[in-house]
Design a protein around this motif. Structure first.
Motif, mmCIF file in Angstrom:
data_model
loop_
_atom_site.group_PDB
_atom_site.id
_atom_site.type_symbol
_atom_site.label_atom_id
_atom_site.label_comp_id
_atom_site.label_asym_id
_atom_site.label_seq_id
_atom_site.Cartn_x
_atom_site.Cartn_y
_atom_site.Cartn_z
ATOM 1 N N THR A 256 -83.165 40.018 -88.968
ATOM 2 C CA THR A 256 -83.139 39.251 -87.907
ATOM 3 C C THR A 256 -81.792 39.305 -86.991
ATOM 4 O OG1 THR A 256 -84.631 37.870 -89.327
ATOM 5 C CG2 THR A 256 -83.462 36.892 -87.412
ATOM 6 N N ARG B 120 -79.114 38.126 -84.268
ATOM 7 C CA ARG B 120 -78.787 37.015 -83.389
ATOM 8 C C ARG B 120 -78.055 37.293 -82.243
ATOM 9 N NH1 ARG B 120 -75.617 35.838 -89.152
ATOM 10 N NH2 ARG B 120 -74.802 37.691 -88.358
ATOM 11 N N THR B 121 -77.994 36.366 -81.197
ATOM 12 C CA THR B 121 -77.404 36.652 -80.089
ATOM 13 C C THR B 121 -75.999 36.883 -80.164
ATOM 14 O OG1 THR B 121 -76.849 34.269 -79.912
ATOM 15 C CG2 THR B 121 -78.869 34.989 -78.772
ATOM 16 N N ASP C 238 -74.620 38.774 -82.520
ATOM 17 C CA ASP C 238 -74.639 40.346 -83.193
ATOM 18 C C ASP C 238 -74.227 41.148 -81.926
ATOM 19 O OD1 ASP C 238 -75.191 39.457 -85.960
ATOM 20 O OD2 ASP C 238 -77.361 39.800 -85.349
ATOM 21 N N TYR D 40 -85.646 37.931 -84.201
ATOM 22 C CA TYR D 40 -84.690 37.522 -83.474
ATOM 23 C C TYR D 40 -84.435 36.147 -83.836
ATOM 24 C CZ TYR D 40 -85.021 41.457 -80.494
ATOM 25 O OH TYR D 40 -85.025 42.746 -79.678
ATOM 26 N N ASP D 41 -83.224 35.491 -83.960
ATOM 27 C CA ASP D 41 -82.792 34.126 -84.192
ATOM 28 C C ASP D 41 -82.616 33.719 -82.834
ATOM 29 O OD1 ASP D 41 -81.866 31.642 -84.490
ATOM 30 O OD2 ASP D 41 -80.213 32.418 -86.026
ATOM 31 N N SER E 30 -82.249 30.493 -81.977
ATOM 32 C CA SER E 30 -81.998 29.103 -82.186
ATOM 33 C C SER E 30 -80.817 28.612 -80.915
ATOM 34 C CB SER E 30 -81.240 28.930 -83.453
ATOM 35 O OG SER E 30 -80.141 29.874 -83.625
#
Length: 275
Positions: free
Chosen positions: A122, A124-125, A127, A212-213, A215
């Protein structure tokens, strides 16, 4: 009236946005290199030209409040085909936005800016970038422009790493990163209305198998209505070859093109980041 510029208005994404996103009280300025089919409803202006022409970019941004920047060569090409539209055009647009005191830019980036992460992780933005192609690298550069001019010149930036923008998913990869037309329209509308400085979100629907996360988008108010899983029964199961980067990495075919490195070494480099 609020004036919104949409670049790439004749493209696959731009055509849908011009139809679904405008609201009463807005004037939309549509721009592309190619002829533009103007929507039947709404207040529209059309300006045809090349963003690689600095003078055209400057005129395009005059009296504009917000920009939705979707103009680009949206697939892998040789550098001589990417540099003008994806690099020079974006540089000119942001410079013109600063000069014309545009308040915000919604930038159509791509999942290919991080395509070399493995399937099953998963992302994250926050990363790091792992572009899977020259095209993905140009999107990484565009995100850098967004950050630079947000921090230095106060042009708010809403970066959308677009997944698989299609009427419906047709592969198992799409089940992880599909975004429906109406969810993409909602995400762009969020970029036009939300309060942020420089924000990065993923352009995906509410997919059960999401890689993808997202959130950050949800915190800002994104409420996707569609889920790729609704189409899963009609999609054939794909046999995975663990030695093929196309199957193992999230960018799919973009990862396999011109790949001459060690897949095992790449995965060894990535996986400890999450241990």
């Amino acid at each position: 009236m609020r004036r919104i510029l949409l670049t790439g208005a004749a493209g696959m994404v731009g055509t849908v946005l011009a139809d679904l996103v405008p609201r009463e009280g807005e004037i939309w300025r549509l721009s592309d290199l190619r002829p533009i089919e103007q929507p039947a409803k709404g207040a529209f202006e059309v300006m045809t030209g090349d963003l690689a022409d600095q003078a055209f970019a400057m005129a395009l941004c005059k009296d504009v409040d917000a920009i939705i920047h979707m103009a680009a060569v949206a697939r892998e090409k040789d550098w001589d085909e990417l540099i003008g539209p994806n690099l020079v055009g974006s540089i000119n647009l942001w410079q013109a936005a600063v000069a014309n005191r545009v308040k915000r830019i919604i930038y159509g980036s791509s999942n290919h800016a991080q395509g070399m992460y493995p399937v099953g992780m998963t992302v994250r933005t926050g990363d790091g970038y792992r572009p899977d192609s020259r095209y993905g690298l140009t999107k990484m550069f565009g995100e850098g422009l967004a950050r630079l001019h947000a921090d230095k010149n106060g042009v708010k930036a809403f970066v959308i790493r677009i997944g698989s923008f299609l009427p419906r998913p047709t592969s198992e990869r799409h089940l992880r990163m599909w975004i429906s037309h109406r969810d993409m329209a909602a995400l762009v509308r969020l970029g036009l209305e939300a309060d942020y400085h420089c924000e990065t979100v993923f352009g995906i629907s509410d997919n059960s198998r999401a890689c993808y996360d997202n959130s950050r988008a949800h915190t800002l108010g994104y409420r996707p209505e569609d889920n790729a899983e609704a189409y899963a029964d009609g999609i054939a199961h794909e046999v995975v070859d663990p030695a093929n980067p196309v199957d193992v990495l999230q960018g799919g075919h973009a990862c396999g093109r011109d790949f001459t490195g060690s897949l095992a070494r790449l995965l060894e480099d990535i996986l400890p980041e999450r241990s």
